[in-house]
Design a protein around this motif. Structure first.
Motif, short mmCIF file in Angstrom:
data_model
loop_
_atom_site.label_atom_id
_atom_site.label_comp_id
_atom_site.label_asym_id
_atom_site.label_seq_id
_atom_site.Cartn_x
_atom_site.Cartn_y
_atom_site.Cartn_z
N MET A 306 0.83 -1.21 0.00
CA MET A 306 0.00 0.00 0.00
C MET A 306 0.87 1.26 0.00
O MET A 306 0.55 2.25 -0.67
CB MET A 306 -0.93 0.00 1.22
N GLN A 307 1.96 1.21 0.75
CA GLN A 307 2.88 2.36 0.79
C GLN A 307 3.52 2.58 -0.59
O GLN A 307 3.67 3.72 -1.06
CB GLN A 307 3.96 2.13 1.85
N ILE A 308 3.89 1.47 -1.25
CA ILE A 308 4.48 1.57 -2.59
C ILE A 308 3.45 2.13 -3.57
O ILE A 308 3.76 2.99 -4.41
CB ILE A 308 4.99 0.18 -3.05
N LYS A 309 2.20 1.66 -3.46
CA LYS A 309 1.13 2.16 -4.34
C LYS A 309 0.95 3.67 -4.14
O LYS A 309 0.78 4.42 -5.12
CB LYS A 309 -0.17 1.42 -4.00
N ASP A 310 1.01 4.10 -2.90
CA ASP A 310 0.84 5.52 -2.60
C ASP A 310 1.94 6.36 -3.26
O ASP A 310 1.68 7.42 -3.83
CB ASP A 310 0.82 5.73 -1.09
N ARG A 311 3.19 5.85 -3.20
CA ARG A 311 4.31 6.58 -3.81
C ARG A 311 4.13 6.69 -5.33
O ARG A 311 4.40 7.73 -5.93
CB ARG A 311 5.62 5.86 -3.51
N ILE A 312 3.69 5.58 -5.95
CA ILE A 312 3.51 5.59 -7.40
C ILE A 312 2.37 6.53 -7.79
O ILE A 312 2.45 7.27 -8.77
CB ILE A 312 3.26 4.15 -7.92
N ASP A 313 1.29 6.50 -6.99
CA ASP A 313 0.17 7.41 -7.25
C ASP A 313 0.60 8.88 -7.16
O ASP A 313 0.00 9.75 -7.83
CB ASP A 313 -0.96 7.16 -6.25
N LYS A 314 1.63 9.14 -6.36
CA LYS A 314 2.11 10.51 -6.20
C LYS A 314 3.20 10.88 -7.21
O LYS A 314 3.83 11.94 -7.10
CB LYS A 314 2.64 10.71 -4.78
N GLY A 315 3.47 9.95 -8.16
CA GLY A 315 4.38 10.31 -9.23
C GLY A 315 5.64 9.48 -9.34
O GLY A 315 6.44 9.69 -10.28
N GLN A 360 -2.82 1.85 -16.89
CA GLN A 360 -3.43 1.79 -15.56
C GLN A 360 -2.63 0.89 -14.62
O GLN A 360 -1.96 -0.05 -15.05
CB GLN A 360 -4.86 1.26 -15.64
N ILE A 361 -2.75 1.21 -13.32
CA ILE A 361 -2.10 0.42 -12.26
C ILE A 361 -3.19 -0.14 -11.35
O ILE A 361 -4.12 0.58 -10.97
CB ILE A 361 -1.11 1.29 -11.47
N SER A 362 -3.07 -1.39 -11.00
CA SER A 362 -4.09 -2.05 -10.19
C SER A 362 -4.01 -1.63 -8.73
O SER A 362 -2.99 -1.08 -8.28
CB SER A 362 -3.91 -3.57 -10.27
N LEU A 373 1.38 -5.26 -7.27
CA LEU A 373 0.85 -4.13 -8.03
C LEU A 373 1.11 -4.45 -9.49
O LEU A 373 2.21 -4.90 -9.85
CB LEU A 373 1.55 -2.82 -7.66
N ILE A 374 0.12 -4.24 -10.35
CA ILE A 374 0.24 -4.60 -11.76
C ILE A 374 0.01 -3.36 -12.62
O ILE A 374 -0.92 -2.59 -12.37
CB ILE A 374 -0.81 -5.67 -12.15
#
Length: 426
Positions: A306-315, A360-362, A373-374
């Motif tokens: 979830m932390q990794i997903k948050d970082r990717i969502d932020k750029g 898109q990212i899952s 994460l895909i």
């Protein structure tokens, strides 16, 4: 006066009812026994199956001896599976039974009712299916490990297929096998030949192929009329194919000798086999994997992804993040999995991947490997006809080799087992 199938069946039932009432041992296989009751149960079940198929029964004494040998071989296989630690748990067994019901287009209630109508107890049926699955897994382990199909063999197979006059039709064939063993001397092989000739004489006299199979054949499907189902002609082997291609439906081959025995085949049908163009949807994807282990709990792994997903969502860049954090071998290449075809990944991963648009990212996806994460990079339609053709060739070569290896392995297993016959009233 000829004895009808019904009369033979009645004689069989009478013979079973007159069997010695006190149970006794008819054979010992290693340290396990086979009782008269077990053998009688198998005989009765087989009689019901043969009658249902409309197959005239062989003489009772012949049937009893054939089925005792099958019981011995079954027992030897189950013992070997136990030695190797092969097992089938209740969840796997329940799933297999549900699949059987589904294949027969029955609900579970209807399926159980059908078993009851056939006089088959649920506990007995579960034991039989468990044993079948155990033996299938044993054969897969023992036989497949001995078979190797090379790319050169596939190339030769395809070249032969292109130039051969045999064609590529599918044939529906029934089969009688009189088995010969490697250690047999000339006199023993000649006795087997004479047995094959006796089977052929019965066929020439007009006895049904299925009945002769039940009486003479050493093949595992002898009690099912020797039916091999539909098979590509190239899977049958050159010595069989050259004869079958010249035959008409209903005809029977002469006796054919191979390294494993004497064969008689009956052609039941023939149909063209088309090689369709196969176009599939492929996905180029990458992922980040956080594994669950003794050091990383389920909750910790989920928190990390979830932390990794948050970082990717932020750029953050997906590929660079995969290089830094993914615990998959693909991490070093930015999580790139290349082009994926349907079935290349586990269902949970594939389902989530298929729902994404390119770019898109899952959300985090849980699979047996951990949390993913895909990201879908691109999609395409791909003609895989050539790959499909090679895969079909591989299966045909493997199946051809497997039949011979299977017979050799089963005979080796039988030879290694200590077998003692305890009764003459087989």
């Amino acid at each position: 006066m000829a004895i009808t199938g019904k009369a033979v069946a009645q004689q069989t039932v009478v013979a079973l009812s007159q069997a010695i009432p006190v149970d006794h041992i008819v054979a010992v296989v290693n340290e396990e026994v086979i009782t008269r009751t077990e053998l009688n149960d198998v005989i009765q079940n087989t009689v019901r199956q043969l009658q249902k198929q409309g197959i005239q029964l062989p003489p009772f004494d012949v049937l009893g001896k054939q089925l005792l040998e099958r019981l011995i071989l079954t027992r030897a296989q189950l013992q070997r599976a136990k030695e190797l630690g092969i097992s089938v748990n209740d969840t796997e067994l329940d799933k297999t039974i549900r699949n059987i019901a589904k294949e027969n287009k029955l609900s579970m209630g209807e399926f159980y009712a059908a078993l009851d109508q056939e006089g088959i107890g649920l506990s007995q049926f579960r034991d039989e299916i468990r044993n079948e699955v155990l033996m299938a897994r044993l054969k897969e382990r023992e036989v497949n490990s001995r078979i190797n199909v090379t790319e050169g063999e596939i190339d030769n197979f395809l070249r032969t297929q292109e130039t051969s006059s045999i064609g590529n039709d599918e044939y529906h064939v029934a089969h009688i096998l009189i088995q010969i063993l490697e250690q047999m001397d000339a006199a023993q092989i000649e006795a087997k030949r004479q047995r094959a000739e006796a089977a052929m004489r019965k066929l020439q006299e007009g006895v049904e192929f299925a009945q002769v199979s039940a009486e003479f054949s050493d093949a595992p499907n002898a009690m099912q009329g020797g039916d091999l189902g539909w098979r590509p002609i190239m899977q049958m082997g050159p010595s069989f194919a050259e004869i079958l291609v010249k035959m008409q439906r209903g005809q029977v081959t002469p006796i054919i000798q191979s390294p494993v025995g004497f064969h008689i085949l009956k052609l039941l049908g023939r149909r063209p086999q088309e090689t369709p163009v196969v176009i599939i949807k492929q996905t180029n994807a990458r992922h980040i994997l956080i594994k669950i282990s003794e050091l990383i709990s389920e909750d910790d792994a989920h928190r990390m992804i979830m932390q990794i997903k948050d970082r990717i969502d932020k750029g953050a860049n997906f590929a660079e993040t995969a290089k830094a954090h993914s615990e998959d071998a693909s991490g070093s290449s930015g999580g790139d999995l290349g082009w994926l075809s349907p079935g290349d990944t586990v269902p949970e991963f594939e389902q989530a991947m298929d729902a994404l648009l390119p770019g898109q990212i899952s959300s985090p996806v849980r699979s047996q490997f951990g949390w993913h994460l895909i990201q879908v990079i691109e999609r395409r339609s791909q003609d895989v006809s050539n790959e499909q053709e090679r895969q079909t060739a591989r299966k045909a070569i493997h199946a051809r080799k497997a039949e011979m290896v299977m017979q050799e392995w089963l005979q080796q297993l039988r030879d290694q087992a200590y077998v003692e016959y305890r009764a003459e009233d087989i």
